[in-house]
Write an enzyme that holds these catalytic residues in place. Sequence first.
Site, PDB file in Angstrom:
ATOM      1  N   GLN A 189     -48.667  -2.123 -63.227  1.00  8.97           N
ATOM      2  CA  GLN A 189     -47.672  -3.142 -62.923  1.00  8.97           C
ATOM      3  C   GLN A 189     -48.037  -3.914 -61.664  1.00  8.97           C
ATOM      4  O   GLN A 189     -48.924  -3.528 -60.907  1.00  8.97           O
ATOM      5  CB  GLN A 189     -46.293  -2.483 -62.731  1.00  8.97           C
ATOM      6  CG  GLN A 189     -46.300  -1.374 -61.695  1.00  8.97           C
ATOM      7  CD  GLN A 189     -45.176  -0.371 -61.889  1.00  8.97           C
ATOM      8  OE1 GLN A 189     -44.177  -0.662 -62.553  1.00  8.97           O
ATOM      9  NE2 GLN A 189     -45.310   0.818 -61.316  1.00  8.97           N
ATOM     10  N   TYR A 202     -27.849   3.743 -54.524  1.00 14.34           N
ATOM     11  CA  TYR A 202     -28.532   4.158 -55.752  1.00 14.34           C
ATOM     12  C   TYR A 202     -29.148   5.549 -55.602  1.00 14.34           C
ATOM     13  O   TYR A 202     -28.908   6.439 -56.424  1.00 14.34           O
ATOM     14  CB  TYR A 202     -29.616   3.133 -56.121  1.00 14.34           C
ATOM     15  CG  TYR A 202     -30.444   3.560 -57.316  1.00 14.34           C
ATOM     16  CD1 TYR A 202     -29.935   3.429 -58.603  1.00 14.34           C
ATOM     17  CD2 TYR A 202     -31.710   4.117 -57.159  1.00 14.34           C
ATOM     18  CE1 TYR A 202     -30.675   3.838 -59.702  1.00 14.34           C
ATOM     19  CE2 TYR A 202     -32.455   4.527 -58.253  1.00 14.34           C
ATOM     20  CZ  TYR A 202     -31.937   4.387 -59.523  1.00 14.34           C
ATOM     21  OH  TYR A 202     -32.668   4.795 -60.609  1.00 14.34           O
ATOM     22  N   GLN A 203     -29.938   5.764 -54.563  1.00 10.08           N
ATOM     23  CA  GLN A 203     -30.698   7.022 -54.419  1.00 10.08           C
ATOM     24  C   GLN A 203     -29.751   8.219 -54.319  1.00 10.08           C
ATOM     25  O   GLN A 203     -29.997   9.266 -54.931  1.00 10.08           O
ATOM     26  CB  GLN A 203     -31.599   6.970 -53.171  1.00 10.08           C
ATOM     27  CG  GLN A 203     -32.498   5.733 -53.063  1.00 10.08           C
ATOM     28  CD  GLN A 203     -33.518   5.603 -54.174  1.00 10.08           C
ATOM     29  OE1 GLN A 203     -33.838   6.580 -54.861  1.00 10.08           O
ATOM     30  NE2 GLN A 203     -34.009   4.394 -54.387  1.00 10.08           N
ATOM     31  N   ASP A 261     -40.943   5.542 -55.413  1.00 14.09           N
ATOM     32  CA  ASP A 261     -40.692   5.019 -54.066  1.00 14.09           C
ATOM     33  C   ASP A 261     -40.360   6.130 -53.070  1.00 14.09           C
ATOM     34  O   ASP A 261     -40.382   5.906 -51.858  1.00 14.09           O
ATOM     35  CB  ASP A 261     -39.585   3.955 -54.093  1.00 14.09           C
ATOM     36  CG  ASP A 261     -38.311   4.445 -54.756  1.00 14.09           C
ATOM     37  OD1 ASP A 261     -38.012   5.649 -54.698  1.00 14.09           O
ATOM     38  OD2 ASP A 261     -37.579   3.604 -55.323  1.00 14.09           O
ATOM     39  N   ASP A 266     -47.728  10.180 -67.181  1.00  8.11           N
ATOM     40  CA  ASP A 266     -46.592   9.748 -67.987  1.00  8.11           C
ATOM     41  C   ASP A 266     -45.556  10.875 -68.066  1.00  8.11           C
ATOM     42  O   ASP A 266     -45.891  12.019 -68.421  1.00  8.11           O
ATOM     43  CB  ASP A 266     -47.079   9.376 -69.390  1.00  8.11           C
ATOM     44  CG  ASP A 266     -45.927   8.953 -70.286  1.00  8.11           C
ATOM     45  OD1 ASP A 266     -45.406   7.842 -70.082  1.00  8.11           O
ATOM     46  OD2 ASP A 266     -45.525   9.745 -71.171  1.00  8.11           O
ATOM     47  N   GLY A 267     -44.318  10.561 -67.747  1.00 12.45           N
ATOM     48  CA  GLY A 267     -43.263  11.566 -67.690  1.00 12.45           C
ATOM     49  C   GLY A 267     -42.986  12.213 -69.038  1.00 12.45           C
ATOM     50  O   GLY A 267     -42.750  13.419 -69.131  1.00 12.45           O
ATOM     51  N   ASP A 271     -35.749   8.510 -62.737  1.00 11.93           N
ATOM     52  CA  ASP A 271     -35.557   7.319 -61.903  1.00 11.93           C
ATOM     53  C   ASP A 271     -36.587   6.288 -62.322  1.00 11.93           C
ATOM     54  O   ASP A 271     -37.655   6.165 -61.712  1.00 11.93           O
ATOM     55  CB  ASP A 271     -35.721   7.718 -60.429  1.00 11.93           C
ATOM     56  CG  ASP A 271     -35.639   6.508 -59.520  1.00 11.93           C
ATOM     57  OD1 ASP A 271     -35.046   5.500 -59.918  1.00 11.93           O
ATOM     58  OD2 ASP A 271     -36.192   6.588 -58.399  1.00 11.93           O
ATOM     59  N   SER A 286     -37.916   2.369 -63.726  1.00  9.81           N
ATOM     60  CA  SER A 286     -37.669   0.928 -63.742  1.00  9.81           C
ATOM     61  C   SER A 286     -37.201   0.548 -65.147  1.00  9.81           C
ATOM     62  O   SER A 286     -37.113   1.384 -66.034  1.00  9.81           O
ATOM     63  CB  SER A 286     -38.941   0.173 -63.342  1.00  9.81           C
ATOM     64  OG  SER A 286     -40.045   0.677 -64.061  1.00  9.81           O
ATOM     65  N   ASP A 287     -36.870  -0.730 -65.351  1.00 11.91           N
ATOM     66  CA  ASP A 287     -36.347  -1.156 -66.649  1.00 11.91           C
ATOM     67  C   ASP A 287     -37.419  -1.028 -67.738  1.00 11.91           C
ATOM     68  O   ASP A 287     -38.611  -1.167 -67.456  1.00 11.91           O
ATOM     69  CB  ASP A 287     -35.881  -2.617 -66.568  1.00 11.91           C
ATOM     70  CG  ASP A 287     -34.681  -2.751 -65.644  1.00 11.91           C
ATOM     71  OD1 ASP A 287     -33.911  -1.790 -65.520  1.00 11.91           O
ATOM     72  OD2 ASP A 287     -34.521  -3.836 -65.053  1.00 11.91           O
TER      73      ASP A 287
END
Lengths: 298, 298
Positions: free
Chosen positions: B37, B67-68, B92, B143-144, B161, B163-164
Amino acid sequence: MDQNLQGWFTERSPEWPGEAFSLKVKNKLLQKQSKFQNIEIFESTNHGKVLVLDGAIQFTERDEASYQEMITFLPLNAHPNPRKVLVVGGGDGGVVRELARHPAVEEVVQCEIDEEVIEACKTHVPSMGCGFSNPKLTLHTGDGAKFLEETQEKFDIIITDASDPVVLDGTDEGTKDGPAVSLFNNEYYTKMKNRLAEGGILCSQGENMWLDAEMVVTLVRGCRKVFPVVEYAYTCTPTYTAGQIGFILCATNPATNLKEPVREWDQRTAAEMGLKYYNANVHRAAFALPTFMLQHID
Amino acid sequence: MDQNLQGWFTERSPEWPGEAFSLKVKNKLLQKQSKFQNIEIFESTNHGKVLVLDGAIQFTERDEASYQEMITFLPLNAHPNPRKVLVVGGGDGGVVRELARHPAVEEVVQCEIDEEVIEACKTHVPSMGCGFSNPKLTLHTGDGAKFLEETQEKFDIIITDASDPVVLDGTDEGTKDGPAVSLFNNEYYTKMKNRLAEGGILCSQGENMWLDAEMVVTLVRGCRKVFPVVEYAYTCTPTYTAGQIGFILCATNPATNLKEPVREWDQRTAAEMGLKYYNANVHRAAFALPTFMLQHID
């Protein structure tokens, strides 16, 4: 990194520096200067019609229910019998539209300072302006603080649906007091108290805890000198700056629990009433303040 | 109407058409393309440092706690003894930072797909990247979904957690599947269930009810086929699109009440722990869905 936002409306203010929110414009419907403020209505591509006063978004049709229903039903459903309601501001018609849905309300009095906002919404945004055809409504135009001094009436509920006290002055990044500035001080809250009937409750637009926690805390502390019960609540309205807006609620009766609704509608009743956002759980949740705000406000 | 936003970062996407959010840039810190990305970090004028992946804001330092803390403490405080935690994504460092605060956590395993995000946050945003110095952490990159297939370990809590699922493709208004797409389907939820210990709970980034209620409802309905307890919650994060983001929470034990925290900290303890947003009332409130969402989801 820079993007072309031609054909978009962008909201920026020194009151919330360093951030900007933009909506794509499909069709401009109105732009005029009234005696009090700059009035702008446009149809957006994805958020329905939008009212902007002095550069600040007042509502979009897509998410206005999250504000109009909450500022109306939070105080009304904390009151056992909210028969007579005063609305100060609310010139877009949203609050008086909501009041027409509530089974307990018998009489509504409204005082809006700018009749050109009323006319603009009646003409261009019937989904909001329809509120003014509420048959229980008596409409006055003038300053809300002055109206409270002069009236002899008493109210079970007073809702102050005001724009922000400080607004853009139309120059590059300058600000000035807006037409609602007289509705954000202790004197105004004392005037409201004098016009509340026994057990009366008020709910006012109370600014944003992420943008100006100091101002919120100052208002809340001032109210605590006037009322035995004072709470800060908030609702999540995506197109308001920082995605939310607060309310200050005060009760004259020390036994009133503003956080707990005295009436609860099931989902079917809520649908029949036309509610899109408010319900009893959302009512309770509106008072759950984040830790940083509790540290400010307590 | 048009404004000059040169020197600002603007977030737009066909996933939320007709609206844009902009932050003023003080200083660009990083812009690079990883294997997965586009990674961008800048210091903003008023919101601290900001991480952007494929054009979408992941956090600003000013409001990231909302959020966190919520994605971490909602599942942990619905569990009586959350000793072992798996984090999928979270590159992050925010979630593993929060996990270090929780008294019950003994072991943290994390699987993030993009090690360049980890390095970027460790280098440029120590307030987030500090999470990776959590001594209880074992960090994997990959990869999760694949990690869940291969690991033999069981976890009390799994936090995703991500991203979109759909991101900008870098062309004008085009989109593509992002690196997190494998984390938004029923197969992934089944894989998580297989790795949850008895009484285990999961919490995943669950998209936004204002922007894509259909997708949320599809995910929730899929989860209901796999788990006896499924809830949708949300938190208010001003710099996320529409000012909020949702969570999907699932429990393996039918007796688990996700809405009611099993431990509650007083304000002093919360302050000592460094919490800025989460508390027990905010936990309960996160599950209070507006009427329009109840009508979709029930």
